[in-house]
Design a protein around this motif. Structure first.
Motif, PDB file in Angstrom:
ATOM      1  N   ALA A 174      31.736  23.551  12.674  1.00 47.27           N
ATOM      2  CA  ALA A 174      32.812  23.361  11.705  1.00 47.27           C
ATOM      3  C   ALA A 174      33.129  24.615  10.891  1.00 47.27           C
ATOM      4  O   ALA A 174      34.293  24.897  10.608  1.00 47.27           O
ATOM      5  N   PHE A 175      32.099  25.381  10.522  1.00 48.85           N
ATOM      6  CA  PHE A 175      32.285  26.527   9.642  1.00 48.85           C
ATOM      7  C   PHE A 175      32.169  27.866  10.370  1.00 48.85           C
ATOM      8  O   PHE A 175      32.460  28.907   9.778  1.00 48.85           O
ATOM      9  N   GLY A 176      31.711  27.863  11.602  1.00 50.65           N
ATOM     10  CA  GLY A 176      31.631  29.111  12.362  1.00 50.65           C
ATOM     11  C   GLY A 176      30.419  29.955  12.087  1.00 50.65           C
ATOM     12  O   GLY A 176      30.411  31.159  12.368  1.00 50.65           O
ATOM     13  N   PHE A 177      29.337  29.352  11.539  1.00 54.12           N
ATOM     14  CA  PHE A 177      28.112  30.116  11.326  1.00 54.12           C
ATOM     15  C   PHE A 177      27.462  30.446  12.663  1.00 54.12           C
ATOM     16  O   PHE A 177      27.667  29.760  13.669  1.00 54.12           O
ATOM     17  N   GLN A 178      26.653  31.504  12.668  1.00 59.76           N
ATOM     18  CA  GLN A 178      26.013  32.012  13.878  1.00 59.76           C
ATOM     19  C   GLN A 178      24.494  31.869  13.796  1.00 59.76           C
ATOM     20  O   GLN A 178      23.916  31.898  12.706  1.00 59.76           O
ATOM     21  N   ASP A 179      23.846  31.743  14.950  1.00 62.75           N
ATOM     22  CA  ASP A 179      22.385  31.692  15.008  1.00 62.75           C
ATOM     23  C   ASP A 179      21.777  32.950  14.400  1.00 62.75           C
ATOM     24  O   ASP A 179      22.244  34.059  14.639  1.00 62.75           O
ATOM     25  N   LEU A 180      20.692  32.789  13.640  1.00 58.48           N
ATOM     26  CA  LEU A 180      19.952  33.948  13.138  1.00 58.48           C
ATOM     27  C   LEU A 180      18.449  33.781  13.370  1.00 58.48           C
ATOM     28  O   LEU A 180      17.846  34.550  14.115  1.00 58.48           O
ATOM     29  N   ALA A 181      17.826  32.768  12.751  1.00 59.45           N
ATOM     30  CA  ALA A 181      16.368  32.654  12.826  1.00 59.45           C
ATOM     31  C   ALA A 181      15.945  31.186  12.782  1.00 59.45           C
ATOM     32  O   ALA A 181      16.730  30.304  12.391  1.00 59.45           O
ATOM     33  N   TYR A 182      14.699  30.957  13.169  1.00 60.95           N
ATOM     34  CA  TYR A 182      14.164  29.598  13.255  1.00 60.95           C
ATOM     35  C   TYR A 182      12.679  29.612  12.890  1.00 60.95           C
ATOM     36  O   TYR A 182      11.949  30.551  13.218  1.00 60.95           O
ATOM     37  N   SER A 235      13.092  24.819   9.977  1.00 62.18           N
ATOM     38  CA  SER A 235      14.215  25.470   9.306  1.00 62.18           C
ATOM     39  C   SER A 235      15.058  26.238  10.314  1.00 62.18           C
ATOM     40  O   SER A 235      14.526  26.997  11.134  1.00 62.18           O
ATOM     41  N   TYR A 236      16.356  26.044  10.235  1.00 60.59           N
ATOM     42  CA  TYR A 236      17.316  26.826  11.001  1.00 60.59           C
ATOM     43  C   TYR A 236      18.044  27.750  10.030  1.00 60.59           C
ATOM     44  O   TYR A 236      18.534  27.291   8.987  1.00 60.59           O
ATOM     45  N   VAL A 237      18.120  29.036  10.365  1.00 64.57           N
ATOM     46  CA  VAL A 237      18.813  30.007   9.520  1.00 64.57           C
ATOM     47  C   VAL A 237      20.069  30.449  10.256  1.00 64.57           C
ATOM     48  O   VAL A 237      20.018  30.939  11.385  1.00 64.57           O
ATOM     49  N   LEU A 238      21.208  30.268   9.594  1.00 61.11           N
ATOM     50  CA  LEU A 238      22.505  30.638  10.148  1.00 61.11           C
ATOM     51  C   LEU A 238      23.123  31.716   9.283  1.00 61.11           C
ATOM     52  O   LEU A 238      22.834  31.819   8.090  1.00 61.11           O
ATOM     53  N   GLU A 271      17.936  31.611  19.254  1.00 56.22           N
ATOM     54  CA  GLU A 271      18.821  31.888  20.379  1.00 56.22           C
ATOM     55  C   GLU A 271      19.218  30.583  21.059  1.00 56.22           C
ATOM     56  O   GLU A 271      18.361  29.837  21.535  1.00 56.22           O
ATOM     57  N   THR A 272      20.504  30.286  21.070  1.00 62.61           N
ATOM     58  CA  THR A 272      21.027  29.131  21.789  1.00 62.61           C
ATOM     59  C   THR A 272      22.193  29.598  22.653  1.00 62.61           C
ATOM     60  O   THR A 272      22.616  30.754  22.589  1.00 62.61           O
ATOM     61  N   GLU A 273      22.730  28.685  23.441  1.00 60.23           N
ATOM     62  CA  GLU A 273      23.864  29.016  24.291  1.00 60.23           C
ATOM     63  C   GLU A 273      25.188  28.589  23.666  1.00 60.23           C
ATOM     64  O   GLU A 273      26.238  28.680  24.305  1.00 60.23           O
ATOM     65  N   TYR A 274      25.134  28.145  22.415  1.00 63.67           N
ATOM     66  CA  TYR A 274      26.326  27.624  21.740  1.00 63.67           C
ATOM     67  C   TYR A 274      26.744  28.587  20.641  1.00 63.67           C
ATOM     68  O   TYR A 274      26.039  28.748  19.654  1.00 63.67           O
TER      69      TYR A 274
END
Length: 386
Positions: A53-61, A73-76, A177-180
C-alpha cells in the motif's frame, strides 16, 4: 533533510520559524528520526501491507531464524523512513500487554543522536523516566549504543548512536530478502509525528519536551483555531533546534460531541501517537499510487476547492488534479503546502498517516482544519462514535 547555510544567502530575512528553532536549547542534538517501531498482531502480514500500500522496501529481519526468541521484527525502508513491525511470541510479555491494551500502534519513536549515553544522562537528569538503561550491542559490523526514556502513555523514545556501526539496521538483524518488490510511492522522510493526550495534559507534555529535551514551542492552536460546530481540540507543536523533529501534542477541547482526540483515547485506551506525517516531493504521484493500491483517504468535499484560489493564491499544481485526488492546500508567510490524510490504517480508529508536500511552508495547514475536521466527524458519525 538538510538545512540551508543561511550565512551564504545575501540579504536573507530571518524567518519567525527560524527564530523559534533558535529558542530550542540544543543540549540534546538530534540528527533525525532513526526509526518508528509499531507493535502489531502479525508482523509478516503488516509488512506485506506497508510494502503493497505504501511502497516500503525490504531492509532487515529478526526472528527465530536469527536467534531472536521472544519476537519477530520486519524492518522496511523508503527514503529516510525506517518502519519496524514487531510481533511478540510471549503472551505474558510487555509487548503482548501493549497489543492487548492498544491494538496495533506506535511503541518506539527512535531518535538518531551523536551520543546515546549523554542523551540519556541529559534527559534523565532533568526528570525523564528511564525506559532502557544505556547499553552497547555489537556484531561484525561494529557497535550501536542506545538508551531510552518514557514519554506520553506507553510511547517511548530510544536514542540510537550509529557512528561506529556499518550494518543494515541493528545487531541481531539480517538482510531481509523477498521476491516481492512493489515500486516506492515517493515517500522521503518523516515530517512530524502527532501525540494525543488527555484533557489537561497538553501543557504537561509540551513542558516535558521543552524542559527535558530542550525543544521549543513552534506554534500553538487553541479551540478557536481547530474546531467545528460540534468538536474541537488544542495543540502545541514542539520542535528541536534544527527543526528535524517536530512533535505536535493534541488534547481534546470541550465541544457538543466527542472529538477525534477523545475517540482516539477511548479506542487506544490512553495517550499515544495519533498520526505519522510523511513527506513527498510529488504528492499527486504518491496519492495516485497509494489510491490504486487500496489506501483509503478522508473525503474532501468538492466545495472546498471553490475558495482555494482566493485563500492560497497562485500555486504550481493544477487545481483540478488536486481536486480529483482530494489533496488540500494551505499557505503561510514562507510558502504553501499540499496535504492529505488517510483513514485509520488499523481496525480501531487510532493510527493514521498524513502525506505532505512542502513548497516553502513551515506550518501545518491551519486553513484546512475546518474541512479536515468535518471529514473526520463524518467518519466518526459512520462509526457511531461522534
Amino acid at each position: 533533510m538538510e538545512t540551508a547555510d543561511l550565512t551564504s544567502v545575501k540579504n536573507y530575512q530571518y524567518s519567525e520559524t527560524e527564530k523559534i528553532f533558535d529558542q530550542a536549547k540544543d543540549f540534546l542534538p538530534i540528527n533525525g528520526t532513526d526509526y518508528v517501531e509499531l507493535y502489531v498482531g502479525n508482523a509478516k502480514q503488516a509488512a506485506h501491507f506497508y510494502k503493497t500500500a505504501f511502497g516500503f522496501q525490504d531492509l532487515a529481519y529478526a526472528g527465530l531464524e536469527t536467534g531472536m526468541r521472544d519476537r519477530t521484527s520486519y524492518v522496511l525502508q523508503q527514503g529516510k523512513i525506517r518502519l519496524v513491525l514487531t510481533t511478540p511470541f510471549d503472551a505474558n510479555s510487555e509487548m503482548a500487554a501493549h497489543l492487548a491494551a492498544h491494538g496495533d500502534g506506535v511503541k518506539v519513536i527512535a531518535l538518531w543522536v551523536n551520543d546515546a549515553y549523554d542523551a540519556f544522562q541529559q534527559t534523565v537528569s532533568r526528570g525523564a523516566k528511564p525506559y532502557l538503561q544505556p547499553e552497547t550491542i555489537t556484531d561484525d559490523n561494529g557497535t550501536i549504543r542506545r538508551a531510552g526514556i518514557h514519554t506520553y502513555g506507553d510511547t517511548v523514545h530510544i536514542f540510537i548512536e550509529r557512528k561506529n556501526y556499518t550494518g543494515l539496521f541493528l545487531p541481531g538483524y539480517e538482510k531481509l530478502e523477498t521476491e516481492y518488490h512493489p515500486i516506492p510511492t515517493g515517500l522521503k522522510y518523516i515530517d512530524h509525528m502527532v501525540g494525543n493526550v488527555e484533557l489537561g495534559s497538553m501543557n504537561t507534555w509540551a513542558d516535558f519536551y521543552a524542559n527535558i529535551m530542550g525543544f521549543a514551542n513552534l506554534v500553538t492552536f487553541d479551540d478557536k483555531d481547530i474546531s467545528t460546530e460540534y468538536t474541537a481540540l488544542m495543540s502545541k507543536v514542539m520542535t528541536n533546534g534544527n527543526g528535524y523533529i517536530k512533535f505536535p501534542i493534541n488534547e481534546p477541547a470541550i465541544g457538543k460531541k466527542k472529538s477525534q482526540v477523545e475517540e482516539y483515547l477511548d479506542f487506544y485506551n490512553g495517550p499515544g501517537c495519533q498520526h505519522i506525517a510523511v513527506a513527498t516531493d510529488d504528492i499527486v504521484f504518491t496519492i495516485s499510487e497509494m489510491r490504486k493500491r487500496g489506501v483509503e483517504f478522508l473525503y474532501v468535499p468538492g466545495s472546498y476547492y471553490d475558495t482555494v484560489k482566493n485563500r492560497v493564491g497562485i500555486i504550481e499544481e493544477d487545481l483540478e488534479e488536486l481536486k480529483k485526488w482530494g489533496i488540500m492546500v494551505d499557505r503561510d508567510e514562507e510558502g504553501y503546502l499540499l496535504q492529505i490524510f488517510t483513514k485509520p490504517v488499523e481496525d480501531r480508529p487510532t493510527l493514521f498517516f498524513e502525506i505532505i508536500q512542502r513548497k516553502g511552508a513551515k506550518s501545518f495547514g491551519k486553513g484546512n482544519f475546518q474541512a479536515l475536521f468535518e471529514s473526520i466527524e463524518a467518519e466518526q458519525a459512520r462509526r457511531g462514535t461522534l
